[in-house]
Design a protein around this motif. Sequence first.
Motif, short mmCIF file in Angstrom:
data_model
loop_
_atom_site.label_atom_id
_atom_site.label_comp_id
_atom_site.label_asym_id
_atom_site.label_seq_id
_atom_site.Cartn_x
_atom_site.Cartn_y
_atom_site.Cartn_z
N ALA A 153 15.70 12.13 -6.92
CA ALA A 153 15.54 11.30 -5.72
C ALA A 153 14.17 11.50 -5.10
O ALA A 153 13.56 10.55 -4.59
CB ALA A 153 16.64 11.64 -4.71
N TYR A 154 13.68 12.73 -5.13
CA TYR A 154 12.33 13.02 -4.62
C TYR A 154 11.29 12.22 -5.40
O TYR A 154 10.40 11.58 -4.82
CB TYR A 154 12.05 14.52 -4.74
N ALA A 155 11.41 12.24 -6.74
CA ALA A 155 10.46 11.53 -7.58
C ALA A 155 10.53 10.02 -7.34
O ALA A 155 9.50 9.33 -7.30
CB ALA A 155 10.72 11.84 -9.05
N ALA A 156 11.76 9.51 -7.15
CA ALA A 156 11.92 8.07 -6.91
C ALA A 156 11.30 7.68 -5.57
O ALA A 156 10.62 6.65 -5.47
CB ALA A 156 13.40 7.70 -6.93
N GLU A 157 11.50 8.49 -4.56
CA GLU A 157 10.89 8.21 -3.26
C GLU A 157 9.37 8.29 -3.32
O GLU A 157 8.67 7.47 -2.74
CB GLU A 157 11.42 9.22 -2.23
N GLN A 158 8.89 9.27 -4.06
CA GLN A 158 7.45 9.43 -4.23
C GLN A 158 6.85 8.21 -4.93
O GLN A 158 5.81 7.69 -4.52
CB GLN A 158 7.18 10.69 -5.05
N SER A 159 7.55 7.73 -5.97
CA SER A 159 7.07 6.56 -6.70
C SER A 159 7.09 5.32 -5.82
O SER A 159 6.14 4.53 -5.81
CB SER A 159 7.93 6.35 -7.95
N ALA A 160 8.19 5.14 -5.07
CA ALA A 160 8.28 3.98 -4.19
C ALA A 160 7.21 4.02 -3.11
O ALA A 160 6.57 3.02 -2.79
CB ALA A 160 9.67 3.93 -3.55
N ARG A 161 7.01 5.22 -2.55
CA ARG A 161 5.99 5.37 -1.51
C ARG A 161 4.61 5.08 -2.07
O ARG A 161 3.78 4.44 -1.42
CB ARG A 161 6.05 6.80 -0.96
N ALA A 162 4.37 5.54 -3.31
CA ALA A 162 3.06 5.30 -3.93
C ALA A 162 2.84 3.80 -4.12
O ALA A 162 1.73 3.29 -3.92
CB ALA A 162 2.98 6.02 -5.28
N GLY A 163 3.90 3.07 -4.50
CA GLY A 163 3.77 1.63 -4.67
C GLY A 163 3.46 0.93 -3.37
O GLY A 163 2.60 0.04 -3.32
N VAL A 164 4.15 1.32 -2.30
CA VAL A 164 3.90 0.72 -0.98
C VAL A 164 2.49 1.07 -0.51
O VAL A 164 1.76 0.21 0.00
CB VAL A 164 4.95 1.22 0.04
N LEU A 165 2.12 2.34 -0.70
CA LEU A 165 0.80 2.77 -0.25
C LEU A 165 -0.30 2.04 -1.01
O LEU A 165 -1.31 1.60 -0.43
CB LEU A 165 0.67 4.29 -0.46
N GLU A 166 -0.10 1.86 -2.32
CA GLU A 166 -1.10 1.16 -3.11
C GLU A 166 -1.23 -0.29 -2.65
O GLU A 166 -2.34 -0.84 -2.60
CB GLU A 166 -0.74 1.22 -4.60
N ARG A 167 -0.10 -0.91 -2.30
CA ARG A 167 -0.15 -2.29 -1.81
C ARG A 167 -0.93 -2.37 -0.49
O ARG A 167 -1.76 -3.26 -0.30
CB ARG A 167 1.25 -2.84 -1.62
N HIS A 168 -0.65 -1.43 0.42
CA HIS A 168 -1.38 -1.42 1.69
C HIS A 168 -2.88 -1.17 1.46
O HIS A 168 -3.73 -1.77 2.15
CB HIS A 168 -0.82 -0.33 2.61
N ARG A 169 -3.20 -0.31 0.51
CA ARG A 169 -4.61 -0.03 0.25
C ARG A 169 -5.31 -1.23 -0.39
O ARG A 169 -6.49 -1.48 -0.12
CB ARG A 169 -4.74 1.23 -0.62
N ALA A 170 -4.57 -1.97 -1.22
CA ALA A 170 -5.14 -3.19 -1.78
C ALA A 170 -5.40 -4.21 -0.67
O ALA A 170 -6.42 -4.92 -0.69
CB ALA A 170 -4.20 -3.78 -2.83
N GLU A 171 -4.49 -4.27 0.31
CA GLU A 171 -4.70 -5.18 1.44
C GLU A 171 -5.92 -4.77 2.26
O GLU A 171 -6.70 -5.63 2.70
CB GLU A 171 -3.45 -5.19 2.33
N LEU A 172 -6.11 -3.47 2.45
CA LEU A 172 -7.28 -2.99 3.17
C LEU A 172 -8.55 -3.31 2.41
O LEU A 172 -9.55 -3.77 2.99
CB LEU A 172 -7.16 -1.48 3.42
N ALA A 173 -8.53 -3.10 1.09
CA ALA A 173 -9.70 -3.41 0.26
C ALA A 173 -10.03 -4.90 0.35
O ALA A 173 -11.20 -5.28 0.50
CB ALA A 173 -9.45 -3.02 -1.19
N ALA A 174 -9.00 -5.75 0.28
CA ALA A 174 -9.23 -7.19 0.35
C ALA A 174 -9.83 -7.58 1.69
O ALA A 174 -10.73 -8.43 1.76
CB ALA A 174 -7.92 -7.94 0.10
N ALA A 175 -9.33 -6.98 2.76
CA ALA A 175 -9.86 -7.29 4.10
C ALA A 175 -11.33 -6.87 4.23
O ALA A 175 -12.15 -7.61 4.78
CB ALA A 175 -9.02 -6.59 5.17
N LEU A 176 -11.66 -5.70 3.70
CA LEU A 176 -13.06 -5.24 3.76
C LEU A 176 -13.96 -6.15 2.92
O LEU A 176 -15.08 -6.49 3.34
CB LEU A 176 -13.15 -3.80 3.27
N LEU A 177 -13.49 -6.55 1.75
CA LEU A 177 -14.30 -7.39 0.86
C LEU A 177 -14.46 -8.80 1.42
O LEU A 177 -15.50 -9.44 1.22
CB LEU A 177 -13.67 -7.44 -0.53
N HIS A 178 -13.44 -9.28 2.11
CA HIS A 178 -13.52 -10.63 2.68
C HIS A 178 -14.47 -10.66 3.86
O HIS A 178 -15.21 -11.63 4.07
CB HIS A 178 -12.13 -11.11 3.10
#
Length: 399
Positions: A153-178
């Motif tokens: 369960a720890y690994a699954a939560e870590q993986s899910a959190r990493a996916g959400v975090l990566e999505r938020h970071r992609a949104e931040l990158a897109a905002a900076l690039l735009h």
Amino acid sequence: MPRSGAPSPPWQALPADLADALAPVVPGVADRIIGTVPDQIPAYAAARDGGYGKKIAFGVRTALGQLLSLPGTSRRTLNPETRDLMASLGAGEFREGRTMDHLLGAYRLAARIAFRELSEECARQGMAMGVVVDLGESIWAYIDELSAVSAQAYAAEQSARAGVLERHRAELAAALLHGTAAPAEIDRLSVVADWPVPERLTVAVLPEEVDPAVRAVLVRRGLVLERGGETVLVAPSPRSPAVRRRMLDALAGTGAVVGPTVIPSRVPTSHRVARALAAQRPGLPGVAEGEAILAEEHLGAVVLGAAPEVLRQLSDRVLAPLDGLTDGKRRAMEDTLASWLRHWGQRAPMARELSVHPQTVGYRVGRLRELFGDVLEDPDARFDLELALRGRAVVTGGL
């Protein structure tokens, strides 16, 4: 029931009435575990009070209750309720910011306390040594299962959190690039992405298809975004030449082009410069295939490539005297003219650069004077000629 041929669980050998015999001491065992774990494992000291601490205490009592429901049966280690609870504890460890080692350590400590106190009660009641041995084996088999469920369960939560975090970071990158997001929006995205935006940034442009190992390196260095046929890295600017060197080493073999250092609002500029230079890579002299390069070391090429149609028109006009030559002779005369401009007409360095005899250089220069006439004596005309010759790789794709 155990699978056919599978070994019987160790608790099947225990007396069926063992739970009743041990019931009087179980609440004290639970209290001892709940009180000892925060003292022995400091990471849980802050969780002693509060909602999560109550959840841990409930977990201890529930786990002990499930353990003592097993003696004399061949039941599965955990029932659905206990399995869900242990999974939630594992996921909670990640959300609370602790490593899985803390929870596994707590499980091992709880197992030692439970075995010591329950085995002492068995001895006090005069039970056979075989019961104590089977009890110990049962406790450790039980803890192994608890640990496995929580770790998964720890690994699954870590993986899910990493996916959400990566999505938020992609949104931040897109905002900076735009470059159009308000500072307050950048601040909001920075918080949800857990990535504080530094005062100075740089943008690296890579081919869209990058090796997974390379992408992992990029993610550790900054924000990564795949779009428009390219992979873009937005990263803190190197603070020193040594850090810049390490950055280029990490990007070696990727063909990355690193844009100039800028403030956050100018990230689109760094991106445009890096993209412009990336498009010119085939014509850049002295740049090996796959080599990571700094745009600031090739800004002249960026300027030349900023208006290719204008540069083409300039080249057509100032190099018109060569139009009547064959392709081979024209190329030789363009090379000679470029070398003449670089070396201020000095024959020896020109001969070395062109790999021809100085007399050949003299003949070619004489021919150039016939073709261009007094133009070669005009500083402004020489400047235009050099622009045209230096930009021919951009205009013609490396002719």
